[in-house]
Design an enzyme around this catalytic site. Structure first.
Site, mmCIF file in Angstrom:
data_model
loop_
_atom_site.group_PDB
_atom_site.id
_atom_site.type_symbol
_atom_site.label_atom_id
_atom_site.label_comp_id
_atom_site.label_asym_id
_atom_site.label_seq_id
_atom_site.Cartn_x
_atom_site.Cartn_y
_atom_site.Cartn_z
ATOM 1 N N ARG A 132 0.858 -1.191 0.000
ATOM 2 C CA ARG A 132 0.000 0.000 0.000
ATOM 3 C C ARG A 132 0.889 1.234 0.000
ATOM 4 N NH1 ARG A 132 -3.047 0.823 5.010
ATOM 5 N NH2 ARG A 132 -1.638 2.566 5.273
ATOM 6 N N GLU A 149 4.672 7.081 2.551
ATOM 7 C CA GLU A 149 5.447 5.869 2.800
ATOM 8 C C GLU A 149 4.882 4.759 1.944
ATOM 9 O OE1 GLU A 149 4.952 3.439 6.153
ATOM 10 O OE2 GLU A 149 2.817 3.811 6.337
ATOM 11 N N ASN A 151 3.988 0.613 2.394
ATOM 12 C CA ASN A 151 3.899 -0.510 3.337
ATOM 13 C C ASN A 151 4.049 -1.811 2.586
ATOM 14 O OD1 ASN A 151 3.124 0.875 5.934
ATOM 15 N ND2 ASN A 151 1.572 1.664 4.547
ATOM 16 N N SER A 156 -3.205 -2.587 5.619
ATOM 17 C CA SER A 156 -4.561 -2.877 6.083
ATOM 18 C C SER A 156 -5.613 -1.994 5.436
ATOM 19 C CB SER A 156 -4.627 -2.751 7.599
ATOM 20 O OG SER A 156 -4.266 -1.455 7.980
ATOM 21 N N LYS A 314 11.619 2.430 6.506
ATOM 22 C CA LYS A 314 11.738 3.863 6.210
ATOM 23 C C LYS A 314 13.133 4.183 5.670
ATOM 24 C CE LYS A 314 7.639 4.872 8.175
ATOM 25 N NZ LYS A 314 7.098 3.547 8.467
ATOM 26 N N LYS A 372 11.393 10.144 11.501
ATOM 27 C CA LYS A 372 10.747 8.820 11.561
ATOM 28 C C LYS A 372 11.714 7.703 11.954
ATOM 29 C CE LYS A 372 7.460 9.723 7.839
ATOM 30 N NZ LYS A 372 6.823 9.131 6.642
ATOM 31 N N GLU A 376 6.367 0.673 12.175
ATOM 32 C CA GLU A 376 5.121 0.701 11.418
ATOM 33 C C GLU A 376 3.960 0.810 12.390
ATOM 34 O OE1 GLU A 376 4.895 0.734 8.180
ATOM 35 O OE2 GLU A 376 7.064 0.567 7.987
ATOM 36 N N GLY A 377 2.822 1.143 11.829
ATOM 37 C CA GLY A 377 1.602 1.076 12.634
ATOM 38 C C GLY A 377 1.195 2.400 13.246
ATOM 39 N N ARG A 459 -7.963 7.647 4.209
ATOM 40 C CA ARG A 459 -8.029 7.824 5.661
ATOM 41 C C ARG A 459 -7.993 9.312 5.924
ATOM 42 N NH1 ARG A 459 -3.274 5.020 8.589
ATOM 43 N NH2 ARG A 459 -2.564 5.562 6.512
HETATM 44 P P1 ADP Z 1 3.633 4.355 9.745
HETATM 45 O O1 ADP Z 1 4.394 3.312 9.034
HETATM 46 O O2 ADP Z 1 3.764 4.276 11.209
HETATM 47 O O3 ADP Z 1 2.208 4.450 9.269
HETATM 48 P P2 ADP Z 1 4.019 6.897 8.329
HETATM 49 O O4 ADP Z 1 5.256 7.264 7.636
HETATM 50 O O5 ADP Z 1 2.870 6.539 7.478
HETATM 51 O O6 ADP Z 1 4.368 5.734 9.359
HETATM 52 O O7 ADP Z 1 3.604 8.079 9.277
HETATM 53 C C1 ADP Z 1 2.408 8.042 10.028
HETATM 54 C C2 ADP Z 1 1.550 9.251 9.716
HETATM 55 O O8 ADP Z 1 2.283 10.444 9.926
HETATM 56 C C3 ADP Z 1 1.056 9.350 8.279
HETATM 57 O O9 ADP Z 1 -0.115 8.586 8.084
HETATM 58 C C4 ADP Z 1 0.821 10.835 8.125
HETATM 59 O O10 ADP Z 1 -0.429 11.196 8.694
HETATM 60 C C5 ADP Z 1 1.924 11.427 8.994
HETATM 61 N N1 ADP Z 1 3.097 11.749 8.151
HETATM 62 C C6 ADP Z 1 4.123 10.932 7.863
HETATM 63 N N2 ADP Z 1 5.023 11.520 7.056
HETATM 64 C C7 ADP Z 1 4.558 12.753 6.814
HETATM 65 C C8 ADP Z 1 5.044 13.862 6.050
HETATM 66 N N3 ADP Z 1 6.184 13.793 5.382
HETATM 67 N N4 ADP Z 1 4.292 14.981 6.034
HETATM 68 C C9 ADP Z 1 3.125 15.067 6.714
HETATM 69 N N5 ADP Z 1 2.632 14.068 7.462
HETATM 70 C C10 ADP Z 1 3.320 12.913 7.522
HETATM 71 MG MG MG Z 2 3.750 2.078 7.467
HETATM 72 MG MG MG Z 3 1.543 4.977 7.429
#
Ligand code: ADP
Ligand code: MG
Ligand code: MG
Length: 483
Positions: A132, A149, A151, A156, A314, A372, A376-377, A459
Site C-alpha cells: 500500500r 510511505e 507498506n 490494512s 523507512k 521517523k 510501522e503502525g 483515511r
Molecule cells: P507508519 O508506518 O507508522 O504508518 P508513516 O510514515 O505513514 O508511518 O507516518 C504516520 C503518519 O504520519 C502518516 O499517516 C501521516 O499522517 C503522517 N506523516 C508521515 N510523514 C509525513 C510527512 N512527510 N508529512 C506530513 N505528514 C506525515
Molecule cells: Mg507504514
Molecule cells: Mg503509514
C-alpha cells in the site's frame, strides 16, 4: 500538525452544514449501516470478542483531486516493480541498512533472519507483495501527490475500504444526492488483495494446503481481516484459511521433509499472510522470533518474505528517494521521472558527513520536517518543533535509526467525522486525507508473474492531528470524491 491559515479548502462534495434534523437522522442510519456492513472494529476501551463498534468514518466522502488520484493508480504497477526489484537486491538492502541495524534492535533482528536465509539459500523463490503506497496532496506544488510511505507488511483496510463506498453511497442517496455517486471511483481492493493470495496458493500447487494468517493476540481490526478470510472462503471454497499468532506457530509449527510448513495435524501451509510481526511488541520472547525464522526458511510463500519486509523500511525509502539510487531499479526514463516526482525530500541521519549536515538542518529549521524511526503502525514519528529535543536526547550513532522527511502540507476539506461515542449531531471539522493505493506483485528474483493495482483507501484525520490512526481515534475511514 500546524495548519497554515492560508491552506486551501477543497470544494466539498455537497453543501454543508446539513440541516440539524436531517443530520441526526442520517448519522444514526449511517452508524447502523456501518456496523451491519462490517465497517466496524473491536473496541479498545471496552473490548469484547463478542461485539463490534462501527469504525470511525467520514459521513460524506472527502474531495480528492481526480488527476492526482489517477496518477497514483497508474503509478502503482511501476511502484510494485520497483519494490520487487529492491527486495531482490541483496547488496542494496545490506549497505542501506548497515548503519541502522547497528542501533535499531528490531530491524537488526529482521536483518539477521534475512542474513541467515541468504546463507542457506531461499527455500521458496516466490514472494507475494500486498503493498500500500500512501500519499498526501501537497498544496505547495499544486496539490501534486507526495508519497508518505510504502507498506510492504500488513497493509490494512483493503477490506473495510471496499465496504465504505456503499456506506457513503447510501448516505449520499439518503441526502438526495445520488448524482454524486459517479464521482466515487469503484473500489475492488478486497478482491484484488485476496486474489493475490490465491494466485500464490496456485503457484504452490498443492490442493490440500492452506493459507495462514499471522495475527496479533487481539485483533481490533478484525473485520478487515475477516473480510479477506471470508472472501477467500466464499470465492474459492476449496482453500482453507487458518489464523495463528506467532506464539502459536512457535508452539505447533514444524518443517516437513521438503521444508513444508506444517501446523498441528500436519496441515501444510502454502501461503503465509502477515497481519502481525511488524513491531517489536509482536515478539515478546525469542519464541516468536524463532517462529518467524521457521516460516522464513519454509517452503511456504510469504506475504511478505523477509526481503520484502526490509524493503519497506523507512531507511530504504529514504535511500530510494535519491535519483541516482532510483536509477538502479527503474530503467525507463519516463517512469523514473514520474516516480521521482512523488518523492519529497528524505534525508539520512547516519553518523557521517551527510547525516551530520542533515542533523544541523533539522536543528535549524525543525518546523519543515518529520523525524521517523524504523517502525510501522503509526504513532512513532516526531514532528516539527519537537524534533530538536528528540535529537538532542540521541547519540550520533542512535540517530542512524531514524530518517528525516520534508513535511507534506495537504489541503483541507470539511465534513462530519463520526466516531463511537462522539457528539450528536456531529460538528463540521477541518480535515485532511491520506490516499492509499494497493498493489499486488508476485514473482521471484528473475521474473514478475503478476503485477497489478488493487484498489484504494482513504483515511481522513482532523487537520490538527499529526497522525490519523483510525484505531487510535484521530482518523476515520473515508473514500475519495474526485474533483
Ligand atoms: P507508519 O508506518 O507508522 O504508518 P508513516 O510514515 O505513514 O508511518 O507516518 C504516520 C503518519 O504520519 C502518516 O499517516 C501521516 O499522517 C503522517 N506523516 C508521515 N510523514 C509525513 C510527512 N512527510 N508529512 C506530513 N505528514 C506525515
Ligand atoms: Mg507504514
Ligand atoms: Mg503509514
Amino acid at each position: 500538525m500546524s495548519v497554515d491559515e492560508n491552506t486551501p479548502v477543497l470544494r466539498g462534495c455537497i453543501k454543508l452544514p446539513l440541516n440539524k434534523e436531517e443530520l441526526i437522522e442520517v448519522t444514526a442510519k449511517a452508524k447502523d449501516y456501518a456496523i451491519m456492513h462490517g465497517a466496524a472494529m473491536r473496541s479498545k476501551t471496552s473490548f469484547s470478542p463478542d461485539s463490534l463498534n462501527f469504525a470511525p468514518f467520514v459521513l460524506v466522502p472527502s474531495s480528492f483531486p481526480r488527476k492526482e488520484f489517477e496518477k497514483a493508480i497508474v503509478l502503482q504497477p511501476i511502484i510494485n516493480r520497483l519494490m520487487h526489484n529492491v527486495a531482490h537486491d541483496e547488496e542494496f538492502i545490506t549497505t542501506t541498512l548497515a548503519e541502522t541495524i547497528k542501533v535499531d534492535e528490531f530491524t537488526a533482528n529482521l536483518f539477521n533472519i534475512y542474513r541467515k536465509v541468504l546463507a542457506l539459500g531461499f527455500t521458496q523463490a516466490y514472494s507475494v507483495g500486498l503493498l500500500r503506497s500512501d500519499y498526501l496532496a501537497h498544496v505547495y506544488e499544486g496539490c501534486a501527490i507526495k508519497q508518505v510511505e510504502i507498506n510492504t507488511i500488513a497493509s490494512s483496510f483493503g477490506g473495510i475500504a471496499t465496504h465504505l463506498v456503499p456506506l457513503q453511497n447510501f448516505v449520499l442517496r439518503e441526502l438526495g444526492h445520488a448524482e454524486k455517486l459517479q464521482r466515487m471511483p469503484k473500489n475492488e481492493a478486497l478482491a484484488g488483495l485476496c486474489d493475490g493470495m490465491v494466485k500464490a496458493w496456485n503457484i504452490y500447487a498443492k490442493p490440500e494446503s492452506v493459507i495462514l494468517f499471522i495475527i496479533e493476540d487481539i485483533s481490533y481490526n478484525i473485520c478487515d481481516q475477516r473480510f479477506h478470510e471470508f472472501y477467500i472462503r466464499e470465492t474459492y471454497p476449496h482453500i482453507k484459511v487458518l489464523r495463528r499468532t506467532l506464539t502459536e506457530v512457535h508452539n505447533e509449527g514444524k518443517l516437513g521433509q521438503s521444508k513444508e510448513l506444517l501446523l498441528s495435524g500436519n496441515t501444510e501451509v502454502a501461503v503465509i499472510y502477515f497481519r502481525a510481526g511488524y513491531e517489536p511488541g509482536h515478539y515478546p520472547t525469542q519464541g516468536e522470533w524463532d517462529a518467524r525464522y521457521l516460516m522464513e526458511t519454509s517452503l511456504a510463500i510469504k506475504c511478505p518474505s523477509i526481503q520484502y519486509h526490509l524493503a519497506g523500511t523507512k531507511k530504504v525509502q529514504q535511500a530510494l528517494a535519491q535519483p541516482a539510487v532510483l536509477e538502479r531499479f527503474i530503467n525507463d526514463p519516463e517512469e523514473m521521472k514520474a516516480v521521482g516526482k512523488i518523492f519529497t525530500g528524505l534525508y539520512s541521519m547516519d553518523d557521517n558527513e551527510v547525516g551530520n549536515a542533515n542533523y544541523e538542518m533539522a536543528m535549524r529549521t525543525p518546523e519543515k520536517f518529520v523525524l521517523k524511526p524504523q517502525r510501522e503502525g503509526g504513532g512513532n514519528n516526531v514532528y516539527g518543533l519537537d524534533i530538536p529535543d528528540a535529537l538532542k536526547r540521541m547519540s550520533r550513532v542512535e540517530r542512524s535509526a531514524w530518517i528525516l522527511m520534508d513535511l507534506i502540507h495537504p489541503p483541507l476539506s470539511q465534513g462530519y467525522m463520526i466516531r463511537p461515542g462522539s457528539d450528536v449531531p456531529p460538528q463540521i471539522v477541518d480535515m485532511v486525507s491520506e490516499l492509499g493505493i494497493f498493489g499486488v506483485v508476485i514473482g521471484d528474483a528473475d521474473h514478475i508473474i503478476h503485477n497489478y493495482q488493487a484498489g484504494h483507501m482513504l483515511r481522513t484525520k482532523l487537520s490538527t492531528a499529526n497522525e490519523g490512526g483510525v484505531a487510535a481515534g484521530l482518523g476515520a475511514l473515508d473514500s475519495p470524491y474526485l474533483i
